[in-house]
Design an enzyme around this catalytic site. Structure first.
Site, PDB file in Angstrom:
ATOM      1  CG  HIS A 174      -7.523   0.778  14.005  1.00 30.73           C
ATOM      2  ND1 HIS A 174      -6.982  -0.362  13.449  1.00 30.73           N
ATOM      3  CD2 HIS A 174      -6.702   1.804  13.644  1.00 30.73           C
ATOM      4  CE1 HIS A 174      -5.888  -0.038  12.775  1.00 30.73           C
ATOM      5  NE2 HIS A 174      -5.691   1.273  12.869  1.00 30.73           N
TER       6      HIS A 174
ATOM      7  CB  SER B  89      -5.552  -3.061   7.011  1.00 31.99           C
ATOM      8  OG  SER B  89      -6.556  -2.828   7.964  1.00 31.99           O
ATOM      9  N   GLY B  90      -3.816  -1.317   9.349  1.00 33.79           N
ATOM     10  CA  GLY B  90      -3.366   0.004   9.804  1.00 33.79           C
ATOM     11  C   GLY B  90      -1.907   0.241   9.472  1.00 33.79           C
TER      12      GLY B  90
ATOM     13  NE  ARG C  62      -0.409  -2.798  14.052  1.00 34.28           N
ATOM     14  CZ  ARG C  62      -0.712  -1.618  13.486  1.00 34.28           C
ATOM     15  NH1 ARG C  62      -1.936  -1.354  13.094  1.00 34.28           N
ATOM     16  NH2 ARG C  62       0.214  -0.693  13.342  1.00 34.28           N
TER      17      ARG C  62
ATOM     18  CD  GLN D   5      -7.669   0.338   9.618  1.00 35.79           C
ATOM     19  OE1 GLN D   5      -8.665  -0.242  10.013  1.00 35.79           O
ATOM     20  NE2 GLN D   5      -6.826  -0.206   8.766  1.00 35.79           N
TER      21      GLN D   5
ATOM     22  CD  GLN E 200      -4.025   1.346  16.865  1.00 36.34           C
ATOM     23  OE1 GLN E 200      -3.778   1.936  17.904  1.00 36.34           O
ATOM     24  NE2 GLN E 200      -3.482   1.702  15.716  1.00 36.34           N
TER      25      GLN E 200
ATOM     26  CB  CYS F 172      -6.574   5.309  11.710  1.00 33.80           C
ATOM     27  SG  CYS F 172      -5.035   4.555  12.251  1.00 33.80           S
TER      28      CYS F 172
HETATM   29  P1  NAP Z   1       0.895   0.976   2.059  1.00 42.52           P
HETATM   30  O1  NAP Z   1      -0.241   0.033   1.850  1.00 42.52           O
HETATM   31  O2  NAP Z   1       2.172   0.378   2.564  1.00 42.52           O
HETATM   32  O3  NAP Z   1       1.164   1.747   0.678  1.00 42.52           O
HETATM   33  C1  NAP Z   1       2.151   2.755   0.560  1.00 42.52           C
HETATM   34  C2  NAP Z   1       2.956   2.557  -0.719  1.00 42.52           C
HETATM   35  O4  NAP Z   1       3.725   1.379  -0.627  1.00 42.52           O
HETATM   36  C3  NAP Z   1       2.136   2.362  -1.967  1.00 42.52           C
HETATM   37  O5  NAP Z   1       1.662   3.583  -2.470  1.00 42.52           O
HETATM   38  C4  NAP Z   1       3.164   1.713  -2.909  1.00 42.52           C
HETATM   39  O6  NAP Z   1       3.920   2.744  -3.554  1.00 42.52           O
HETATM   40  C5  NAP Z   1       4.073   0.950  -1.953  1.00 42.52           C
HETATM   41  N1  NAP Z   1       3.924  -0.522  -1.978  1.00 42.52           N
HETATM   42  C6  NAP Z   1       4.937  -1.386  -1.887  1.00 42.52           C
HETATM   43  N2  NAP Z   1       4.513  -2.652  -1.892  1.00 42.52           N
HETATM   44  C7  NAP Z   1       3.179  -2.622  -2.034  1.00 42.52           C
HETATM   45  C8  NAP Z   1       2.170  -3.630  -2.129  1.00 42.52           C
HETATM   46  N3  NAP Z   1       2.465  -4.939  -2.060  1.00 42.52           N
HETATM   47  N4  NAP Z   1       0.885  -3.238  -2.283  1.00 42.52           N
HETATM   48  C9  NAP Z   1       0.576  -1.931  -2.323  1.00 42.52           C
HETATM   49  N5  NAP Z   1       1.491  -0.941  -2.238  1.00 42.52           N
HETATM   50  C10 NAP Z   1       2.799  -1.272  -2.089  1.00 42.52           C
HETATM   51  O7  NAP Z   1       0.536   2.130   3.093  1.00 42.52           O
HETATM   52  P2  NAP Z   1      -0.907   2.645   3.614  1.00 42.52           P
HETATM   53  O8  NAP Z   1      -1.370   1.799   4.727  1.00 42.52           O
HETATM   54  O9  NAP Z   1      -1.792   2.850   2.451  1.00 42.52           O
HETATM   55  O10 NAP Z   1      -0.499   4.046   4.284  1.00 42.52           O
HETATM   56  C11 NAP Z   1      -0.189   5.199   3.511  1.00 42.52           C
HETATM   57  C12 NAP Z   1      -0.087   6.396   4.441  1.00 42.52           C
HETATM   58  O11 NAP Z   1      -1.335   6.605   5.094  1.00 42.52           O
HETATM   59  C13 NAP Z   1       0.959   6.225   5.567  1.00 42.52           C
HETATM   60  O12 NAP Z   1       1.557   7.463   5.838  1.00 42.52           O
HETATM   61  C14 NAP Z   1       0.122   5.806   6.755  1.00 42.52           C
HETATM   62  O13 NAP Z   1       0.701   6.138   7.970  1.00 42.52           O
HETATM   63  C15 NAP Z   1      -1.146   6.625   6.506  1.00 42.52           C
HETATM   64  N6  NAP Z   1      -2.348   6.063   7.127  1.00 42.52           N
HETATM   65  C16 NAP Z   1      -2.617   4.741   6.985  1.00 42.52           C
HETATM   66  C17 NAP Z   1      -3.760   4.231   7.562  1.00 42.52           C
HETATM   67  C18 NAP Z   1      -4.115   2.766   7.428  1.00 42.52           C
HETATM   68  O14 NAP Z   1      -5.106   2.350   8.042  1.00 42.52           O
HETATM   69  N7  NAP Z   1      -3.395   1.973   6.661  1.00 42.52           N
HETATM   70  C19 NAP Z   1      -4.625   5.073   8.282  1.00 42.52           C
HETATM   71  C20 NAP Z   1      -4.328   6.439   8.372  1.00 42.52           C
HETATM   72  C21 NAP Z   1      -3.186   6.917   7.789  1.00 42.52           C
HETATM   73  P3  NAP Z   1       4.300   2.690  -5.114  1.00 42.52           P
HETATM   74  O15 NAP Z   1       3.063   2.305  -5.874  1.00 42.52           O
HETATM   75  O16 NAP Z   1       4.760   4.078  -5.438  1.00 42.52           O
HETATM   76  O17 NAP Z   1       5.359   1.659  -5.197  1.00 42.52           O
END
Ligand code: NAP
Length: 370
Positions: free
Chosen positions: A273, A164-165, A266, A349, A161, A134
């Site tokens: 970010h 939410s990242g 962070r 991001q 950062q 990001c």
């Molecule tokens: P996240 O919010 O933690 O979500 C990932 C998975 O966690 C969800 O699909 C869900 O899977 C599970 N989960 C468990 N508890 C949850 C809750 N309370 N609310 C929502 N989901 C929950 O991760 P993310 O930030 O979207 O990141 C996903 C990927 O993108 C990672 O590889 C990260 O490194 C990458 N990324 C993130 C960002 C960013 O800014 N966040 C930026 C670039 C890349 P189930 O529905 O299958 O249980």
């Protein structure tokens, strides 16, 4: 086109669905939604009627899709992607996680910067497209007009950062921490006669005490800053810091590598970010021209005047959250020498740093397939 979505309820996945709905991207797609935790549950409503969640670990169900878009995370990619390819699935894999980014076959997607390379990759038959880190994507969105001149010798990026990242759970914990600080200091705050030092002592006690939930961050993030993101790699860099140079250069496709390095920190922002940049130029470029180059790169970046009111109004995470604009401000020559400039840039991001390049990749793929 049959498109499967994994990780659709996480932060990136939720923003992806929001953007796809806003842009009517779901029209004309046959969508399947997968879950690692709730197979058989209700699929999200995208206006196509009710549906059930499929099992995200069911390789046959996944292999039924022409395109898989995953925002589930690196562990999932690591477990599923090789197995799917091994069983002969040749569909297009579009991923937000970092796992595959540096693989030779993988193309990093940030089409305002490398759209031509993405289109060429499709012509060449490539089928693995990954969103970049990001902060890297946001830095390139802001600076690509300047970098393209070939006049940038190196960049140092110090990041600020947002929570939410690190995903949905980290965001919840940040707000829980904020609430705890507020609850424990409320009696002092309610009394206008409370000395600031007394208030400070109470807040410090909360930040260092046992009442604060720190499962996600390992320490207080609210009211503090954490100068470490991801794990240690080589030479004292964290992995987040390591990504800056390798991923920026992969996106830019430069023959001579552009050095990019700095510290990733962070902070207690919810979304967006920010980065403070030191840019070493090979030769003198007038600031007016720097501004013109940055503004001219694409429609989503613009220079914010280096003035207090503009900076605190337009150049903050609070101002930029939810917007596709990547403003660049605090631009000036530094006292370090005539070829050094500094800049501050902020971007959402979850949009350009994550979901937006993925949804646009799907759009480019649809165009390619006609
Ligand atoms: P996240 O919010 O933690 O979500 C990932 C998975 O966690 C969800 O699909 C869900 O899977 C599970 N989960 C468990 N508890 C949850 C809750 N309370 N609310 C929502 N989901 C929950 O991760 P993310 O930030 O979207 O990141 C996903 C990927 O993108 C990672 O590889 C990260 O490194 C990458 N990324 C993130 C960002 C960013 O800014 N966040 C930026 C670039 C890349 P189930 O529905 O299958 O249980």
């Amino acid at each position: 086109m049959r498109v499967g979505f994994i990780g659709w309820r996480g932060m990136v996945g939720s923003v992806l669905r929001q953007r796809m709905t806003a842009e009517k991207d779901f029209d004309g797609l046959a969508c399947a939604f997968f879950s690692t935790s709730n197979a058989g549950g209700s699929a999200p409503d995208i206006g196509h009627g009710p549906g059930l969640l499929l099992d995200a670990n069911d390789l046959d169900a996944l292999a039924d899709q022409e395109v898989l878009i995953t925002c589930q995370g690196g562990d999932y990619t690591e477990a599923i992607f090789p197995a799917l390819r091994q069983q002969g699935w040749r569909g297009v894999w579009i991923d937000a996680a970092s796992t595959l980014r540096m693989e030779d076959d993988a193309v990093l997607v940030l089409d305002p910067v490398n759209g031509d390379a993405i289109r060429q990759a499709l012509v060449d038959g490539k089928n693995t497209f990954i969103g970049a880190n990001c902060t890297v994507s946001l830095m390139l969105m802001g600076l690509s007009g300047l970098i393209r001149t070939g006049q940038v010798e190196w960049i140092s990026s110090m990041t600020y950062q947002a929570a939410s990242g690190a995903g949905a759970r980290g965001m919840r914990e940040l707000v829980q921490q904020m609430r705890q600080i507020g609850v424990e200091s409320a009696h002092l705050l309610n009394d206008p006669a409370t000395a600031a030092l007394t208030l400070d002592a109470q807040v410090s006690q909360t930040l260092r005490g046992d009442s604060l939930s720190t499962d996600q961050w390992g320490a207080a993030l609210a009211g503090s800053a954490l100068p470490w993101i991801d794990r240690l790699v080589d030479d004292g860099q964290t992995r987040e810091e390591w990504k800056a140079m390798v991923e920026a250069n992969k996106i830019l496709g430069l023959s001579t590598p552009l050095p990019v390095d700095g510290l990733c920190v962070r902070i207690g922002a919810m979304r967006c970010h920010a980065q403070a940049l030191t840019i070493k130029l090979r030769s003198h470029i007038a600031m007016d021209e720097v501004t013109t180059l940055i503004n001219g790169a694409h429609e989503w970046t613009r220079v914010v005047p280096n003035a207090q009111a503009d900076s605190v109004t337009h150049l903050t995470p609070a101002a930029v959250a939810g917007s596709l604009n990547v403003p660049v401000g605090r631009l000036r020559k530094m006292k370090l020498g005539p070829n050094f400039i500094t800049a501050f840039t902020v971007g959402d991001q979850l949009l350009w740093g994550a979901a937006e390049p993925l949804r646009r990749m799907l759009g480019i793929l649809r165009e390619h397939k006609g």
